[in-house]
Design a protein around this motif. Structure first.
Motif, PDB file in Angstrom:
ATOM      1  N   GLU A 314       6.541 -22.816 -41.142  1.00 10.84           N
ATOM      2  CA  GLU A 314       6.058 -21.662 -41.880  1.00 10.84           C
ATOM      3  C   GLU A 314       7.144 -21.096 -42.807  1.00 10.84           C
ATOM      4  O   GLU A 314       6.836 -20.436 -43.813  1.00 10.84           O
ATOM      5  CB  GLU A 314       5.602 -20.582 -40.898  1.00 10.84           C
ATOM      6  N   SER A 315       8.385 -21.374 -42.462  1.00 13.14           N
ATOM      7  CA  SER A 315       9.487 -20.844 -43.288  1.00 13.14           C
ATOM      8  C   SER A 315       9.881 -21.778 -44.414  1.00 13.14           C
ATOM      9  O   SER A 315      10.787 -21.459 -45.193  1.00 13.14           O
ATOM     10  CB  SER A 315      10.717 -20.568 -42.406  1.00 13.14           C
ATOM     11  N   PHE A 316       9.223 -22.925 -44.515  1.00  8.83           N
ATOM     12  CA  PHE A 316       9.565 -23.904 -45.546  1.00  8.83           C
ATOM     13  C   PHE A 316       8.735 -23.672 -46.795  1.00  8.83           C
ATOM     14  O   PHE A 316       7.694 -22.985 -46.777  1.00  8.83           O
ATOM     15  CB  PHE A 316       9.357 -25.315 -45.047  1.00  8.83           C
ATOM     16  N   ASP A 317       9.191 -24.287 -47.855  1.00  6.80           N
ATOM     17  CA  ASP A 317       8.403 -24.301 -49.088  1.00  6.80           C
ATOM     18  C   ASP A 317       7.138 -25.135 -48.862  1.00  6.80           C
ATOM     19  O   ASP A 317       7.083 -25.968 -47.947  1.00  6.80           O
ATOM     20  CB  ASP A 317       9.233 -24.895 -50.226  1.00  6.80           C
ATOM     21  N   PRO A 318       6.091 -24.919 -49.700  1.00  6.03           N
ATOM     22  CA  PRO A 318       4.847 -25.686 -49.500  1.00  6.03           C
ATOM     23  C   PRO A 318       5.057 -27.195 -49.488  1.00  6.03           C
ATOM     24  O   PRO A 318       4.450 -27.906 -48.679  1.00  6.03           O
ATOM     25  CB  PRO A 318       3.984 -25.242 -50.674  1.00  6.03           C
ATOM     26  N   LEU A 319       5.904 -27.704 -50.352  1.00  5.63           N
ATOM     27  CA  LEU A 319       6.118 -29.151 -50.383  1.00  5.63           C
ATOM     28  C   LEU A 319       6.784 -29.629 -49.101  1.00  5.63           C
ATOM     29  O   LEU A 319       6.381 -30.640 -48.507  1.00  5.63           O
ATOM     30  CB  LEU A 319       6.974 -29.524 -51.591  1.00  5.63           C
TER      31      LEU A 319
END
Length: 540
Positions: A314-319
């Motif tokens: 959830e803390s990552f970028d969409p890619l």
């Protein structure tokens, strides 16, 4: 029942000669030799007896004609020299008849019948009926003196003896007054007939003896030929049963010896090839098992790292978040593939075992359908069960559920969102489950290939479920382990149906399945069968 048994026994008796004839090569060889020998010997006997009969009859005809010519000349001279003034013509003919007949009576060659002015004069026990009417007519019509006419006849005796064949010779006698009187000499063929009967008996006995001897010779020859062939058959059966070390005995250098050498070479080559294949199979099994086990450790490490990343996605970028989700999905698939490879290696090694228990197949199907309900809802597919009630059988529940899982997920993946029907039926010996989808289907020629490992009907088609490609192969092995069947039916754009048939009791041999392999909606079955119940919808 007695009539049926009688008809069965009668049919067996009628077909017994055919079974014996086609069931034994020596019988056919000996039988063919007997028939051919009998025909040849019978033809030879017929020709021999025919020529012997013609020779005997022609010789008898010549000797009878010569004897008759002498007798008629003698009678004619005596008749011309007789004084007709001192004796009547009838008495003269009677005296002449007996005098000429006494000459032939010494050897019993002939008897005489003279057509006198009052009645026929005969010298012995031969009746006038022995002279054929045709001969009487010819002799009476021709006035030539000294000419003889010969014809076969049937000699009839006055003392009641059986008639016998003979020769009748006719001529004319002329008295000093120029009157003509026919004279007939009857020659019985008694001696010639006895000779021909002896010759016939000798020919028949010789022919029978020759047929028996030829049959014995044929049996000996066929045994010399059949014995090596039978030994080759036994050798082939021993090789088939796995006794690859056995070899045939080679005797001589003929064709049969070459057959034995060829069989031995074939067995040796098969033994070599099978040994190589077994060693290759062991290496392959060991390789698959070792690789599967060795991959467990790095897979566990990678999974632990992937789970950490997946929990923090959830803390990552969409890619990056999408990449973590794909990594988790492929790891799940990779782990399933390793499990399937280990299971396949156990099947190949013959180490798979069943844990049987008495279970209700209806309940097992219902449990697996409930487990697949979420997946069916995501695909917008209805799962419908058709069953009449409990159907117990001795099964390994875990393996049967795995079969059903593969069939149901395969139907959902290829069913294109259309309803899936699951039919259950049973009889005294077997229970069956059929999973029917109405999706893309497959070609009829691919019925067996769908159970091959990693096979796809369309190689360009991606797996939407993420399967390993080994599901149907494992399902087939699980069905065989139960002593059951797993059959498939499919047509393009008409869907597919997979049928699982299991015996109710362990070790029971299946003969027929309670369900047809062809879907009932395409088999032209009118109405709902008695084994079906109203469908119960499961899932969306």
């Amino acid at each position: 029942m007695p009539d049926r048994d009688w008809r069965t026994r009668s049919a067996r008796l009628l077909t017994a000669p055919g079974r014996i004839w086609w069931g034994s090569l020596p019988v056919r060889v000996v039988g063919s030799t007997l028939v051919a020998s009998a025909l040849v010997i019978a033809l030879g006997m017929f020709l021999l007896l025919q020529q012997a009969t013609e020779g005997v009859l022609n010789g008898k005809r010549r000797s009878a004609t010569a004897e008759a010519s002498i007798a008629v000349d003698t009678a004619q001279r005596q008749l011309r020299a007789a004084d007709a003034g001192t004796i009547t013509i009838n008495d003269l003919l009677t005296q002449l008849t007996f005098e000429v007949a006494n000459r032939g009576a010494v050897s019993g060659q002939y008897q005489i019948i003279v057509q006198g002015p009052v009645s026929d004069i005969r010298s012995g026990r031969v009746l006038p009926e022995s002279v054929p009417a045709s001969l009487r007519e010819v002799v009476t019509r021709n006035a030539e003196i000294g000419r003889l006419w010969v014809t076969p006849t049937e000699v009839v005796y006055a003392d009641g003896r059986p008639s016998e064949p003979g020769l009748a010779i006719g001529a004319n006698l002329e008295t000093p007054t120029l009157a003509r009187y026919p004279i007939y000499l009857i020659f019985p063929l008694t001696q010639e007939q006895q000779t021909l009967e002896v010759l016939e008996r000798a020919a028949v006995s010789t022919g029978v003896l020759l047929v028996v001897l030829l049959a014995i010779i044929a049996a000996l020859v066929s045994r010399q030929v059949v014995a090596p062939i039978r030994e080759a058959r036994l050798q082939a059966e021993r090789v088939t049963s796995g006794q690859l070390d056995d070899r045939m005995t080679v005797r001589g250098t003929d064709d049969l010896a070459s057959l034995a050498m060829s069989m031995n070479n074939m067995a040796a080559e098969l033994q070599k090839q099978i040994s190589q294949l077994e060693e290759l199979s062991r290496v392959q099994h060991r390789f698959v098992s070792d690789v599967s086990h060795e991959l467990r450790t790095p897979l566990t490490t990678v999974r632990m790292a992937a789970e950490v990343l997946h929990d923090a996605r959830e803390s990552f970028d969409p890619l990056e978040q999408r990449s973590v989700e794909l990594l988790q999905h492929e790891l799940d698939r990779f782990e399933a593939l390793l499990g399937d490879l280990l299971e396949i290696s156990r099947f190949d090694a013959g180490a798979a075992e069943l844990s049987r228990e008495v279970a209700d197949l209806h309940e097992v199907v219902s449990q697996e359908v409930e487990a697949q309900r979420a997946f069916a809802e995501r695909s917008g597919t209805q799962l419908r069960i058709h069953a009449t009630g409990p159907m117990t059988a001795e099964i390994d529940v875990r393996r049967v559920r795995r079969i059903l899982r593969n069939l149901i997920t395969n139907a959902i993946e290829h069913g294109e969102g259309r309803p899936i029907d699951i039919h259950l039926a049973g009889d005294d010996k077997a229970v069956a489950v059929a999973v029917r989808d109405h999706g893309v289907g497959f070609e009829a020629a691919h019925v067996k290939q769908v159970f091959h490992r990693f096979w796809r009907a369309d190689p360009a088609r991606n797996r939407t479920v993420g399967g390993t490609g080994l599901g149907l192969s494992i399902a087939m092995e699980d069905a065989r382990l139960h002593g059951g069947w797993l059959n498939a039916w499919g047509r393009p754009q008409q869907g597919a149906q997979f049928r699982l048939t299991l015996p109710r009791q362990a070790g029971q041999v299946l003969e027929i399945s309670p369900l047809p392999v062809i879907p009932r909606d395409l088999a032209g079955v009118a109405g709902r069968p008695a084994l079906e119940a109203a469908p119960r919808e499961v899932g969306a």
